[in-house]
Every structure is written in C-alpha cells, then in structure tokens.
Design a protein around this motif. Sequence first.
Motif, PDB file in Angstrom:
ATOM      1  N   LEU A  55       6.003   8.818  -0.936  1.00 40.27           N
ATOM      2  CA  LEU A  55       7.345   8.350  -1.261  1.00 40.27           C
ATOM      3  C   LEU A  55       7.258   7.034  -2.009  1.00 40.27           C
ATOM      4  O   LEU A  55       6.428   6.184  -1.699  1.00 40.27           O
ATOM      5  N   GLU A  56       8.128   6.870  -2.966  1.00 42.65           N
ATOM      6  CA  GLU A  56       8.195   5.627  -3.739  1.00 42.65           C
ATOM      7  C   GLU A  56       8.932   4.583  -2.910  1.00 42.65           C
ATOM      8  O   GLU A  56       9.949   4.876  -2.289  1.00 42.65           O
ATOM      9  N   THR A  57       8.421   3.355  -2.901  1.00 45.75           N
ATOM     10  CA  THR A  57       9.027   2.308  -2.093  1.00 45.75           C
ATOM     11  C   THR A  57       9.309   1.049  -2.896  1.00 45.75           C
ATOM     12  O   THR A  57       8.792   0.859  -3.990  1.00 45.75           O
ATOM     13  N   LYS A  58      10.114   0.182  -2.279  1.00 43.43           N
ATOM     14  CA  LYS A  58      10.337  -1.193  -2.722  1.00 43.43           C
ATOM     15  C   LYS A  58      10.185  -2.008  -1.451  1.00 43.43           C
ATOM     16  O   LYS A  58      10.652  -1.603  -0.399  1.00 43.43           O
ATOM     17  N   ALA A  59       9.517  -3.144  -1.492  1.00 42.80           N
ATOM     18  CA  ALA A  59       9.249  -3.856  -0.242  1.00 42.80           C
ATOM     19  C   ALA A  59       9.390  -5.361  -0.370  1.00 42.80           C
ATOM     20  O   ALA A  59       9.391  -5.897  -1.464  1.00 42.80           O
ATOM     21  N   TYR A  60       9.444  -6.023   0.775  1.00 43.19           N
ATOM     22  CA  TYR A  60       9.327  -7.463   0.877  1.00 43.19           C
ATOM     23  C   TYR A  60       8.569  -7.754   2.162  1.00 43.19           C
ATOM     24  O   TYR A  60       8.350  -6.869   2.981  1.00 43.19           O
ATOM     25  N   ASP A  61       8.130  -8.981   2.362  1.00 40.72           N
ATOM     26  CA  ASP A  61       7.209  -9.295   3.449  1.00 40.72           C
ATOM     27  C   ASP A  61       7.757 -10.316   4.429  1.00 40.72           C
ATOM     28  O   ASP A  61       7.547 -11.502   4.262  1.00 40.72           O
ATOM     29  N   PRO A  62       8.439  -9.889   5.468  1.00 35.66           N
ATOM     30  CA  PRO A  62       8.856 -10.818   6.509  1.00 35.66           C
ATOM     31  C   PRO A  62       7.790 -10.897   7.613  1.00 35.66           C
ATOM     32  O   PRO A  62       6.843 -10.146   7.624  1.00 35.66           O
TER      33      PRO A  62
END
Length: 170
Positions: free
Chosen positions: A37-44
């Motif tokens: 699956l294609e994702t978009k992320a950030y890092d908390p």
Amino acid sequence: MTKKKTFLLAVAIPLLILLAMIIKPQATVIFGQEIALETKAYDPTDLFRGDYVAINFAISDVPKSKVDLTVDKISGKNLYVSLKQEGKYYIVDQVRERKPKDGVYLKGKFQEVYNPINQVETFRVDYSLDKYFLEQGSGKELELESFKGGLDGTVKVLGGYGVLTGIAPR
C-alpha cells in the motif's frame, strides 16, 4: 468445587482471554495475503511506547464514485472495502455493506463526514493500520525518507482483517 479446581479455573480464564486476543493478528501474519500500500507518514514519539511512524494510507481516502451509499448511511459505520492491484499497489475498487465472497478486502470504519449539503467528494476510512512501532531512534530516518517521496507499507490481510507488517522507503 475444590480449592485446587477453583484456583486452576481462576488462572486459566485470564490466560485464555489473553490467548484469544492474539489469535486473529497472529493468524493474519501467518496465513494472510501480503499486499503493498502507498503511504504518507510523519514521525511522532510516544512517551510510553517509543518511536513510531503514523501512517496515512492512500486507500484511506475513498472517492465518492466507489461508494454507492448515501453519506448518512455510512458515517461511523463498518463497511468492507474491496481492493484491486494496480501496478505495485492495491487501490480501492468498491465499497460494500456486506463482506465480499472473494478477493482482497479490508474491513474499515468510515469516519464521520460533516457536510450539510452532501457535497462530499471523498470519504475517510480508518482501517486501524495507522501506527508502526520502530526501534528507538530509527524514526527520524523514515521521516526523512517520507519527505523525499513517501513510504511503502506491507500489510498482511486475512478475512478483512489487516496487520501492518512493515514499512520501507520507495
């Protein structure tokens, strides 16, 4: 009932409950079909659980054309999202109220949509696949990779239940 039997029963019941909680995820990891699956992320960072990458999957935004139901009928409701492979990734094919008999699908919950004139173009779906926990300190590298072009998520799917098994740079 003797004290020994009562004690064994008192110990067995919590153990059986804990075992039942891990059966579905473990069966999915072992027997499930692997999809990308294609994702978009950030890092908390979570104070108690450490680094994780919060993921937004492309399939979480479902176009109105894939949903044959009205907004008031799907808000907050569990529905089944059929997926089809297009190139490397799986994308949304169709949304149904009933469980499909075959194919790859995920059970998802439509999040509340507020629009007084029902001019909704996309629906938001929560598949409970939004967090991937990492080794302490490795989240920053994935955050940088996500800014360069995103990440790919590997998900195991079995009977509509999905388990996020990995993420990697594209």
